[in-house]
Structures are given as C-alpha cells and as structure tokens.
Design a protein around this motif. Structure first.
Motif, PDB file in Angstrom:
ATOM      1  N   ILE A 102     -43.551  48.279  44.358  1.00 48.17           N
ATOM      2  CA  ILE A 102     -43.603  48.063  42.904  1.00 48.17           C
ATOM      3  C   ILE A 102     -45.022  48.277  42.373  1.00 48.17           C
ATOM      4  O   ILE A 102     -45.227  48.943  41.353  1.00 48.17           O
ATOM      5  CB  ILE A 102     -43.095  46.646  42.564  1.00 48.17           C
ATOM      6  N   SER A 103     -45.997  47.702  43.074  1.00 48.77           N
ATOM      7  CA  SER A 103     -47.383  47.838  42.613  1.00 48.77           C
ATOM      8  C   SER A 103     -47.834  49.291  42.640  1.00 48.77           C
ATOM      9  O   SER A 103     -48.491  49.775  41.693  1.00 48.77           O
ATOM     10  CB  SER A 103     -48.308  46.993  43.507  1.00 48.77           C
ATOM     11  N   ALA A 104     -47.489  49.997  43.701  1.00 59.99           N
ATOM     12  CA  ALA A 104     -47.894  51.407  43.793  1.00 59.99           C
ATOM     13  C   ALA A 104     -47.232  52.252  42.717  1.00 59.99           C
ATOM     14  O   ALA A 104     -47.856  53.167  42.155  1.00 59.99           O
ATOM     15  CB  ALA A 104     -47.557  51.943  45.176  1.00 59.99           C
ATOM     16  N   GLU A 105     -45.967  51.962  42.401  1.00 57.31           N
ATOM     17  CA  GLU A 105     -45.295  52.737  41.353  1.00 57.31           C
ATOM     18  C   GLU A 105     -45.900  52.454  39.978  1.00 57.31           C
ATOM     19  O   GLU A 105     -46.044  53.363  39.155  1.00 57.31           O
ATOM     20  CB  GLU A 105     -43.794  52.439  41.349  1.00 57.31           C
ATOM     21  N   LEU A 106     -46.223  51.205  39.709  1.00 52.96           N
ATOM     22  CA  LEU A 106     -46.862  50.897  38.432  1.00 52.96           C
ATOM     23  C   LEU A 106     -48.220  51.584  38.318  1.00 52.96           C
ATOM     24  O   LEU A 106     -48.645  51.935  37.203  1.00 52.96           O
ATOM     25  CB  LEU A 106     -47.029  49.379  38.299  1.00 52.96           C
ATOM     26  N   LEU A 107     -48.878  51.780  39.438  1.00 58.54           N
ATOM     27  CA  LEU A 107     -50.198  52.400  39.418  1.00 58.54           C
ATOM     28  C   LEU A 107     -50.124  53.925  39.371  1.00 58.54           C
ATOM     29  O   LEU A 107     -50.897  54.574  38.652  1.00 58.54           O
ATOM     30  CB  LEU A 107     -50.997  51.953  40.643  1.00 58.54           C
ATOM     31  N   THR A 108     -49.170  54.488  40.117  1.00 62.29           N
ATOM     32  CA  THR A 108     -49.126  55.958  40.237  1.00 62.29           C
ATOM     33  C   THR A 108     -47.960  56.603  39.500  1.00 62.29           C
ATOM     34  O   THR A 108     -47.966  57.818  39.272  1.00 62.29           O
ATOM     35  CB  THR A 108     -49.028  56.347  41.720  1.00 62.29           C
ATOM     36  N   GLY A 109     -46.935  55.841  39.159  1.00 59.99           N
ATOM     37  CA  GLY A 109     -45.743  56.414  38.525  1.00 59.99           C
ATOM     38  C   GLY A 109     -44.822  57.088  39.495  1.00 59.99           C
ATOM     39  O   GLY A 109     -43.846  57.712  39.093  1.00 59.99           O
ATOM     40  N   LYS A 110     -45.030  56.934  40.801  1.00 60.26           N
ATOM     41  CA  LYS A 110     -44.195  57.563  41.817  1.00 60.26           C
ATOM     42  C   LYS A 110     -43.279  56.524  42.476  1.00 60.26           C
ATOM     43  O   LYS A 110     -43.685  55.360  42.618  1.00 60.26           O
ATOM     44  CB  LYS A 110     -45.062  58.219  42.893  1.00 60.26           C
ATOM     45  N   ASP A 111     -42.098  56.959  42.843  1.00 54.36           N
ATOM     46  CA  ASP A 111     -41.183  56.031  43.502  1.00 54.36           C
ATOM     47  C   ASP A 111     -41.590  55.827  44.960  1.00 54.36           C
ATOM     48  O   ASP A 111     -42.605  56.361  45.415  1.00 54.36           O
ATOM     49  CB  ASP A 111     -39.734  56.524  43.387  1.00 54.36           C
ATOM     50  N   ALA A 112     -40.775  55.088  45.706  1.00 55.39           N
ATOM     51  CA  ALA A 112     -41.154  54.680  47.063  1.00 55.39           C
ATOM     52  C   ALA A 112     -41.353  55.858  47.981  1.00 55.39           C
ATOM     53  O   ALA A 112     -42.256  55.850  48.829  1.00 55.39           O
ATOM     54  CB  ALA A 112     -40.098  53.738  47.630  1.00 55.39           C
ATOM     55  N   VAL A 113     -40.538  56.920  47.834  1.00 57.30           N
ATOM     56  CA  VAL A 113     -40.642  58.083  48.713  1.00 57.30           C
ATOM     57  C   VAL A 113     -41.759  59.009  48.250  1.00 57.30           C
ATOM     58  O   VAL A 113     -42.518  59.557  49.072  1.00 57.30           O
ATOM     59  CB  VAL A 113     -39.289  58.819  48.783  1.00 57.30           C
ATOM     60  N   GLU A 114     -41.904  59.195  46.962  1.00 56.84           N
ATOM     61  CA  GLU A 114     -42.944  60.064  46.429  1.00 56.84           C
ATOM     62  C   GLU A 114     -44.341  59.524  46.759  1.00 56.84           C
ATOM     63  O   GLU A 114     -45.295  60.292  46.818  1.00 56.84           O
ATOM     64  CB  GLU A 114     -42.790  60.207  44.934  1.00 56.84           C
ATOM     65  N   GLN A 115     -44.454  58.233  46.973  1.00 54.54           N
ATOM     66  CA  GLN A 115     -45.744  57.660  47.317  1.00 54.54           C
ATOM     67  C   GLN A 115     -46.252  58.164  48.663  1.00 54.54           C
ATOM     68  O   GLN A 115     -47.459  58.106  48.942  1.00 54.54           O
ATOM     69  CB  GLN A 115     -45.644  56.138  47.336  1.00 54.54           C
ATOM     70  N   PHE A 116     -45.330  58.661  49.510  1.00 53.57           N
ATOM     71  CA  PHE A 116     -45.730  59.232  50.798  1.00 53.57           C
ATOM     72  C   PHE A 116     -46.035  60.734  50.680  1.00 53.57           C
ATOM     73  O   PHE A 116     -46.314  61.388  51.680  1.00 53.57           O
ATOM     74  CB  PHE A 116     -44.617  59.041  51.830  1.00 53.57           C
ATOM     75  N   GLY A 117     -46.010  61.246  49.467  1.00 60.01           N
ATOM     76  CA  GLY A 117     -46.287  62.668  49.248  1.00 60.01           C
ATOM     77  C   GLY A 117     -45.101  63.558  49.568  1.00 60.01           C
ATOM     78  O   GLY A 117     -45.278  64.782  49.754  1.00 60.01           O
ATOM     79  N   LEU A 118     -43.920  63.001  49.617  1.00 60.69           N
ATOM     80  CA  LEU A 118     -42.715  63.764  49.927  1.00 60.69           C
ATOM     81  C   LEU A 118     -41.999  64.200  48.640  1.00 60.69           C
ATOM     82  O   LEU A 118     -42.088  63.555  47.632  1.00 60.69           O
ATOM     83  CB  LEU A 118     -41.764  62.946  50.803  1.00 60.69           C
TER      84      LEU A 118
END
Length: 234
Positions: free
Chosen positions: A218-234
């Motif tokens: 949740i924190s990473a998505e609020l910061l980057t706008g990416k979902d759980a999978v996109e946060q891994f660069g996928l």
C-alpha cells in the motif's frame, strides 16, 4: 495380740513394778520386687522407639500435606504469563517492546491475540489479492484498474462494499470469539485436522509477515502509483 494384766494390790501398798509389753501386730512383709531383667529393659526401649517413630511419621505426614497444599496454592496462584503462550518463538521469542501484554492480564492478552490473528488473516488475503488482481479479473470487472484504485472505481466500489458487509456478518454472527476456546479458534470447517501448536505458530508467523507485506504494498503504491506487481518492474 498379747496383753499384760496387773494383779489386784491391797490398798495403801505401792504398786509393784511391772513391765508392760507393747502390743504387737503381725504385718506381712512386702514381697521383694524382682529386679528388671534384660528382657524388661528391651521391652521398654521398643515401646519408646515405636512411640518416637509414630510421632516422627505423623510430623512428616503433616509436613508433606502442608508442602503439597502450598504447592497447589502456588500453582493456582501462578499469574498468567504471556511469554509462555503460542507465538513466543525464535528468533525473537516474546517480542513486546511497547509493553502491551501485562503479566497476569489474561483477558487483555486474549483481546490482543484475537486482534493479531484477525489482522494477520486479512493481511494474508490482502497481500495475495494485491498480486493476483494484476493477472486475474472477475467477469464484469475488466475495466477496473489494479491496486488501490479498484476501491474507488465502479464496479470495484460495489464489490468492496459487498465484501465489507459479508465480512462483518461473518464476524458478528458466525465467527465469534468463544471464551472457552483459544483466540481465533473458529473450528475446522474444511476438516483438515491441522489445528495444533505447530500450525498455530505458522499462522501467526505468516500473518505477521503478511501485515508487513500488505502495508508495504500500500505504501509503495501511494508513493509510486504502481500496483504490487509493477513495483517489481514487471
């Protein structure tokens, strides 16, 4: 008994000297008591030893009863120890730096443990759902974006409301805490037979890990706008 008598004496004559014999009585002599032999002394010693042994046995039994009663009292009076409950395991052991769990406060511990298990179960589903929604869409939800935006985008909003109502009904009506059971013990509806100490430890560990995972997603998505999978660069 022998008595002495005096013969009559004419008047005016002095009384002749007479010896009066004192009365005698035949009194039987007391029988001489037999001296105590060796057998009599041994008998007295045996009686004394038995009496002493009986007294010592009674004192020992009374002491044992007192100790047993004290041990039972101490066992009954032993305060509730949260550090000895399920969940206090290596490598951290009993980890409560904020001091929420007080020793002796069983009711408070049960409330906190029920909340921990509940949050852990929700977090496990949330972390898994955060990853799965990137790949899987339910029919009718094809246009719903992944991540937190699904909650604010129709029809994702309707699904969230329905999920919230179902979860509330289950918690308030079906899955209620029973004081006679462990916190979070709602039976075994699937009949897996795996409700034991090891599986309870695993559930707590996975729930704790999932809470960190969910808050991280949740924190990473609020910061980057990416979902759980996109946060891994996928």
């Amino acid at each position: 008994m022998a008595l002495a008598f005096l013969s009559a004496v004419p008047q005016g004559q002095p009384l002749p000297h007479a010896e009066l014999s004192a009365p005698t009585f035949d009194v039987p002599a007391p029988a001489a008591s037999a001296p105590a032999g060796p057998s009599g002394g041994v008998g007295l010693l045996c009686v004394g030893a038995v009496a002493s042994a009986g007294a010592m046995a009674r004192r020992a039994a009374a002491g044992s009863r007192k100790k047993a009663g004290a041990s039972k009292h101490q066992l009954r009076a032993a305060p509730f120890d949260p550090a000895a409950q399920v969940g206090a395991m290596p490598p951290l052991g009993f980890f409560d730096p904020a001091g929420f769990c007080k020793k002796g406060d069983k009711d408070g511990f049960r409330n906190l443990r029920a909340a921990e298990i509940k949050h852990g179960r929700v977090a496990m589903m949330a972390a898994l759902g955060g990853v799965a929604q990137h790949f899987v869409k339910f029919p009718g939800f094809d246009g719903v974006p992944s991540g937190l935006s699904a909650v604010t985008t129709a029809p994702g909003t309707y699904g969230f409301v329905a999920l919230f109502l179902v979860a509330g009904a289950l918690e308030l009506g079906l899955w209620t805490e029973d004081p006679s059971k462990e916190p979070g013990n709602f039976g075994d509806p699937a009949g897996l037979g795996q409700y034991n100490t090891e599986m309870r430890q695993r559930e707590l560990n996975n729930g704790r890990f999932a809470m960190f995972a969910a808050i991280g997603i949740i924190s990473a998505e609020l910061l980057t706008g990416k979902d759980a999978v996109e946060q891994f660069g996928l």
